[in-house]
Design a protein around this motif. Structure first.
Motif, PDB file in Angstrom:
ATOM      1  N   GLY A   1      -2.461   9.872   9.346  1.00  0.00           N
ATOM      2  CA  GLY A   1      -1.490  10.067   8.277  1.00  0.00           C
ATOM      3  C   GLY A   1      -2.222  10.201   6.962  1.00  0.00           C
ATOM      4  N   ILE A   2      -1.858  11.211   6.157  1.00  0.00           N
ATOM      5  CA  ILE A   2      -2.535  11.437   4.883  1.00  0.00           C
ATOM      6  C   ILE A   2      -1.493  11.629   3.783  1.00  0.00           C
ATOM      7  N   HIS A   3      -1.671  10.899   2.695  1.00  0.00           N
ATOM      8  CA  HIS A   3      -0.823  11.022   1.511  1.00  0.00           C
ATOM      9  C   HIS A   3      -1.727  10.980   0.294  1.00  0.00           C
ATOM     10  N   THR A   4      -1.364  11.672  -0.758  1.00  0.00           N
ATOM     11  CA  THR A   4      -2.177  11.742  -1.962  1.00  0.00           C
ATOM     12  C   THR A   4      -1.485  11.020  -3.102  1.00  0.00           C
ATOM     13  N   GLY A   5      -2.214  10.190  -3.812  1.00  0.00           N
ATOM     14  CA  GLY A   5      -1.667   9.484  -4.960  1.00  0.00           C
ATOM     15  C   GLY A   5      -2.645   8.438  -5.456  1.00  0.00           C
ATOM     16  N   THR A   6      -2.198   7.678  -6.429  1.00  0.00           N
ATOM     17  CA  THR A   6      -3.049   6.639  -6.997  1.00  0.00           C
ATOM     18  C   THR A   6      -2.924   5.356  -6.197  1.00  0.00           C
ATOM     19  N   LEU A   7      -3.968   4.548  -6.254  1.00  0.00           N
ATOM     20  CA  LEU A   7      -3.970   3.259  -5.575  1.00  0.00           C
ATOM     21  C   LEU A   7      -4.941   2.337  -6.270  1.00  0.00           C
ATOM     22  N   VAL A   8      -4.902   1.093  -5.895  1.00  0.00           N
ATOM     23  CA  VAL A   8      -5.842   0.099  -6.396  1.00  0.00           C
ATOM     24  C   VAL A   8      -6.764  -0.261  -5.239  1.00  0.00           C
ATOM     25  N   ALA A   9      -8.061  -0.185  -5.474  1.00  0.00           N
ATOM     26  CA  ALA A   9      -9.039  -0.520  -4.438  1.00  0.00           C
ATOM     27  C   ALA A   9     -10.035  -1.511  -5.012  1.00  0.00           C
ATOM     28  N   GLY A  10     -10.399  -2.487  -4.201  1.00  0.00           N
ATOM     29  CA  GLY A  10     -11.398  -3.443  -4.666  1.00  0.00           C
ATOM     30  C   GLY A  10     -11.424  -4.682  -3.817  1.00  0.00           C
ATOM     31  N   SER A  11     -12.275  -5.581  -4.223  1.00  0.00           N
ATOM     32  CA  SER A  11     -12.424  -6.845  -3.525  1.00  0.00           C
ATOM     33  C   SER A  11     -11.357  -7.813  -4.018  1.00  0.00           C
TER      34      SER A  11
ATOM     35  N   TYR B   1     -12.279  -6.576   0.935  1.00  0.00           N
ATOM     36  CA  TYR B   1     -12.083  -5.287   0.273  1.00  0.00           C
ATOM     37  C   TYR B   1     -10.794  -4.690   0.804  1.00  0.00           C
ATOM     38  N   SER B   2      -9.931  -4.229  -0.095  1.00  0.00           N
ATOM     39  CA  SER B   2      -8.630  -3.724   0.333  1.00  0.00           C
ATOM     40  C   SER B   2      -8.148  -2.622  -0.599  1.00  0.00           C
ATOM     41  N   VAL B   3      -7.142  -1.899  -0.149  1.00  0.00           N
ATOM     42  CA  VAL B   3      -6.458  -0.904  -0.975  1.00  0.00           C
ATOM     43  C   VAL B   3      -4.983  -1.278  -1.032  1.00  0.00           C
ATOM     44  N   LEU B   4      -4.380  -1.089  -2.200  1.00  0.00           N
ATOM     45  CA  LEU B   4      -2.999  -1.494  -2.416  1.00  0.00           C
ATOM     46  C   LEU B   4      -2.243  -0.412  -3.173  1.00  0.00           C
ATOM     47  N   GLY B   5      -0.930  -0.368  -2.966  1.00  0.00           N
ATOM     48  CA  GLY B   5      -0.086   0.512  -3.761  1.00  0.00           C
ATOM     49  C   GLY B   5       0.837   1.362  -2.918  1.00  0.00           C
ATOM     50  N   ASP B   6       1.693   2.095  -3.619  1.00  0.00           N
ATOM     51  CA  ASP B   6       2.678   2.959  -2.965  1.00  0.00           C
ATOM     52  C   ASP B   6       2.013   4.011  -2.083  1.00  0.00           C
ATOM     53  N   THR B   7       0.908   4.575  -2.539  1.00  0.00           N
ATOM     54  CA  THR B   7       0.199   5.597  -1.759  1.00  0.00           C
ATOM     55  C   THR B   7      -0.237   5.048  -0.411  1.00  0.00           C
ATOM     56  N   VAL B   8      -0.747   3.844  -0.405  1.00  0.00           N
ATOM     57  CA  VAL B   8      -1.199   3.201   0.832  1.00  0.00           C
ATOM     58  C   VAL B   8      -0.006   2.954   1.756  1.00  0.00           C
TER      59      VAL B   8
ATOM     60  N   ARG C   1       3.101   4.432   6.680  1.00  0.00           N
ATOM     61  CA  ARG C   1       4.386   4.769   7.301  1.00  0.00           C
ATOM     62  C   ARG C   1       4.335   6.107   8.026  1.00  0.00           C
ATOM     63  N   ILE C   2       3.699   7.117   7.412  1.00  0.00           N
ATOM     64  CA  ILE C   2       3.663   8.416   8.101  1.00  0.00           C
ATOM     65  C   ILE C   2       2.677   8.411   9.265  1.00  0.00           C
ATOM     66  N   GLU C   3       1.598   7.645   9.158  1.00  0.00           N
ATOM     67  CA  GLU C   3       0.665   7.550  10.288  1.00  0.00           C
ATOM     68  C   GLU C   3       1.383   6.990  11.511  1.00  0.00           C
ATOM     69  N   ALA C   4       2.244   6.014  11.290  1.00  0.00           N
ATOM     70  CA  ALA C   4       2.981   5.399  12.395  1.00  0.00           C
ATOM     71  C   ALA C   4       3.975   6.364  13.037  1.00  0.00           C
ATOM     72  N   MET C   5       4.324   7.432  12.347  1.00  0.00           N
ATOM     73  CA  MET C   5       5.288   8.404  12.877  1.00  0.00           C
ATOM     74  C   MET C   5       4.647   9.411  13.832  1.00  0.00           C
TER      75      MET C   5
ATOM     76  N   THR D   1       1.916  14.423   3.786  1.00  0.00           N
ATOM     77  CA  THR D   1       3.063  14.612   2.906  1.00  0.00           C
ATOM     78  C   THR D   1       2.904  15.916   2.133  1.00  0.00           C
ATOM     79  N   SER D   2       3.997  16.334   1.507  1.00  0.00           N
ATOM     80  CA  SER D   2       3.956  17.570   0.725  1.00  0.00           C
ATOM     81  C   SER D   2       2.959  17.460  -0.426  1.00  0.00           C
ATOM     82  N   GLU D   3       2.772  16.257  -0.978  1.00  0.00           N
ATOM     83  CA  GLU D   3       1.797  16.080  -2.054  1.00  0.00           C
ATOM     84  C   GLU D   3       0.395  16.451  -1.584  1.00  0.00           C
ATOM     85  N   THR D   4       0.055  16.091  -0.369  1.00  0.00           N
ATOM     86  CA  THR D   4      -1.258  16.427   0.173  1.00  0.00           C
ATOM     87  C   THR D   4      -1.302  17.882   0.626  1.00  0.00           C
ATOM     88  N   PHE D   5      -0.240  18.346   1.272  1.00  0.00           N
ATOM     89  CA  PHE D   5      -0.233  19.727   1.761  1.00  0.00           C
ATOM     90  C   PHE D   5      -0.397  20.733   0.623  1.00  0.00           C
ATOM     91  N   ASP D   6       0.122  20.403  -0.553  1.00  0.00           N
ATOM     92  CA  ASP D   6      -0.062  21.284  -1.710  1.00  0.00           C
ATOM     93  C   ASP D   6      -1.547  21.535  -1.992  1.00  0.00           C
TER      94      ASP D   6
END
Length: 123
Positions: free
Chosen positions: A25-35, A44-51, A56-60, A75-80
């Motif tokens: 699953g691939i989606h494009t957007g901003t996220l927070v990454a860090g320890s 080390y983790s990534v957080l946010g709506d993009t994640v 959710r789409i990977e599970a589909m 998503t359409s954001e990535t396909f663009d």
């Protein structure tokens, strides 16, 4: 990855072992990454709506790509960003909880770089 997986699964079949399957699953957007955490437990983790959307789409994949050559949902954001390189088909439009806009989901069906180039005749 898909081409190598085909080779590996052929070998596994010949050995009588179960095949390996995966979905992406691939989606494009901003996220927070860090320890995150304290000095005793740092992760080390990534957080946010993009994640969240990506997860959710990977599970589909199990329901949307069963008969597709590539198990890649985006998503359409990535396909663009990649529509000039990859062919895809829209497979769903969903309303994800916590998001105002609907999310359009595509499945990659081909890589234009791998398509045969038509030969131009002389004269």
């Amino acid at each position: 990855m898909h081409e190598k997986l085909k080779e590996l699964n052929q070998q596994l079949r010949e050995e009588g072992k179960p095949e390996i399957q995966f979905g992406i699953g691939i989606h494009t957007g901003t996220l927070v990454a860090g320890s995150i955490g304290g000095s005793r437990r740092l992760n080390y983790s990534v957080l946010g709506d993009t994640v969240n959307v990506t997860a959710r789409i990977e599970a589909m994949n199990k329901e949307l790509t069963t008969d597709k050559p590539y198990k890649i949902l985006l998503t359409s954001e990535t396909f663009d960003y990649v529509s000039d390189r990859y062919d895809a088909e829209q497979v769903a439009t969903i309303q994800l909880r916590g998001r105002q806009q609907e999310t359009i989901i595509y499945n990659i069906v081909g890589d234009r770089a791998l398509e045969p180039v038509a030969e131009i005749g002389n004269g």
